[in-house]
Design a protein around this motif. Sequence first.
Motif, mmCIF file in Angstrom:
data_model
loop_
_atom_site.group_PDB
_atom_site.id
_atom_site.type_symbol
_atom_site.label_atom_id
_atom_site.label_comp_id
_atom_site.label_asym_id
_atom_site.label_seq_id
_atom_site.Cartn_x
_atom_site.Cartn_y
_atom_site.Cartn_z
ATOM 1 N N LYS A 34 50.614 12.149 33.906
ATOM 2 C CA LYS A 34 51.941 12.239 32.842
ATOM 3 C C LYS A 34 52.770 13.466 32.533
ATOM 4 C CE LYS A 34 51.181 10.986 28.116
ATOM 5 N NZ LYS A 34 52.214 11.048 28.124
ATOM 6 N N VAL A 35 52.249 14.669 32.583
ATOM 7 C CA VAL A 35 53.392 15.766 32.677
ATOM 8 C C VAL A 35 54.491 15.557 33.312
ATOM 9 C CG1 VAL A 35 53.705 18.106 32.660
ATOM 10 C CG2 VAL A 35 51.515 16.885 31.385
ATOM 11 N N PHE A 36 54.000 15.051 34.685
ATOM 12 C CA PHE A 36 55.625 15.066 35.443
ATOM 13 C C PHE A 36 56.541 14.337 35.397
ATOM 14 C CE2 PHE A 36 57.065 12.726 39.475
ATOM 15 C CZ PHE A 36 58.289 13.646 39.636
ATOM 16 N N THR A 37 56.257 12.514 34.545
ATOM 17 C CA THR A 37 56.622 11.844 34.569
ATOM 18 C C THR A 37 57.461 12.285 33.190
ATOM 19 O OG1 THR A 37 55.028 10.401 33.573
ATOM 20 C CG2 THR A 37 55.697 9.934 35.520
ATOM 21 N N ASP A 38 56.898 12.786 32.287
ATOM 22 C CA ASP A 38 57.321 12.905 30.667
ATOM 23 C C ASP A 38 58.362 13.767 31.114
ATOM 24 O OD1 ASP A 38 55.121 10.875 29.379
ATOM 25 O OD2 ASP A 38 54.082 12.759 28.610
ATOM 26 N N ASN A 39 58.530 14.717 31.991
ATOM 27 C CA ASN A 39 58.920 15.922 31.625
ATOM 28 C C ASN A 39 59.801 15.611 32.801
ATOM 29 O OD1 ASN A 39 58.506 18.302 29.987
ATOM 30 N ND2 ASN A 39 56.203 17.139 30.778
ATOM 31 N N LYS A 45 61.863 23.790 37.740
ATOM 32 C CA LYS A 45 60.673 25.324 37.403
ATOM 33 C C LYS A 45 60.364 24.722 36.442
ATOM 34 C CE LYS A 45 61.706 29.626 37.087
ATOM 35 N NZ LYS A 45 62.524 30.864 37.731
ATOM 36 N N ASP A 46 61.036 23.833 34.578
ATOM 37 C CA ASP A 46 60.639 23.293 33.736
ATOM 38 C C ASP A 46 59.433 22.686 34.070
ATOM 39 O OD1 ASP A 46 62.544 25.870 32.361
ATOM 40 O OD2 ASP A 46 63.684 23.750 32.270
ATOM 41 N N ILE A 47 59.259 21.720 34.740
ATOM 42 C CA ILE A 47 58.534 20.824 35.276
ATOM 43 C C ILE A 47 57.322 21.816 35.350
ATOM 44 C CG2 ILE A 47 58.117 18.582 36.537
ATOM 45 C CD1 ILE A 47 60.499 18.187 36.483
ATOM 46 N N ALA A 48 57.097 22.339 36.873
ATOM 47 C CA ALA A 48 56.545 23.273 36.950
ATOM 48 C C ALA A 48 55.500 24.137 36.494
ATOM 49 C CB ALA A 48 56.938 24.333 38.359
ATOM 50 N N GLY A 83 61.481 23.455 45.770
ATOM 51 C CA GLY A 83 60.064 23.519 45.532
ATOM 52 C C GLY A 83 59.403 24.161 45.073
ATOM 53 N N TYR A 84 58.198 24.001 44.461
ATOM 54 C CA TYR A 84 57.282 24.576 43.270
ATOM 55 C C TYR A 84 55.466 24.409 43.569
ATOM 56 C CZ TYR A 84 61.792 26.721 40.788
ATOM 57 O OH TYR A 84 62.450 27.559 40.711
ATOM 58 N N MET A 85 55.320 25.555 44.253
ATOM 59 C CA MET A 85 53.729 25.352 43.915
ATOM 60 C C MET A 85 53.381 25.468 42.675
ATOM 61 S SD MET A 85 51.106 26.552 46.457
ATOM 62 C CE MET A 85 50.653 28.391 45.859
ATOM 63 N N ILE A 86 52.301 24.775 42.055
ATOM 64 C CA ILE A 86 50.947 25.043 41.132
ATOM 65 C C ILE A 86 49.542 25.320 41.362
ATOM 66 C CG2 ILE A 86 50.128 24.646 38.819
ATOM 67 C CD1 ILE A 86 53.310 22.667 40.053
ATOM 68 N N SER A 87 48.756 26.348 41.415
ATOM 69 C CA SER A 87 47.680 26.775 41.762
ATOM 70 C C SER A 87 47.016 27.307 41.156
ATOM 71 C CB SER A 87 47.754 26.958 43.209
ATOM 72 O OG SER A 87 48.192 28.121 43.327
#
Length: 147
Positions: A34-39, A45-48, A83-87
């Motif tokens: 949901k956060v991905f599709t909403d943003n 970078k802002d999405i990540a 690309g950005y990794m979120i971990s």
Amino acid sequence: MKKIITLIMILLLACGCSSSNTEEPLSTGDKYLKVFTDNSSKNIKDIASALKDVNTDINMDTVEVFPGYLAGFSDQINDFNEGYMISPLIGSIPFVAYVFKTDDKESLKNEITEKMDMRWNICTQADSFVIADTDDLVFFMMYSTAE
């Protein structure tokens, strides 16, 4: 007086029962999706950054990644431009997510699903994954459903 109190109690009980929330809470995968599709109209970078803030129980980090070997994959992932990794800051938590910008999202999605490794290190194993796309972005996440 007893009848009035009994009537009030029955009405209160009925009101409490009838207003119950029938919506089920979102799963972990659905929250991030949901956060991905909403943003998706924002820059990558802002999405990540928005994805990093979904789970406030775990300290997360966002790191820019480049084509090559990435956490969570058995081989190189090359079919992306940015690309950005979120971990999590703690590597033993079974969670990793990526947002990729690409010219060929179908090719990247195929590359991801062929090379993903649900057990990417000795003490970490995910049991679920999410992959989605919008425009020129691909979102991928592996996580554990155990809470």
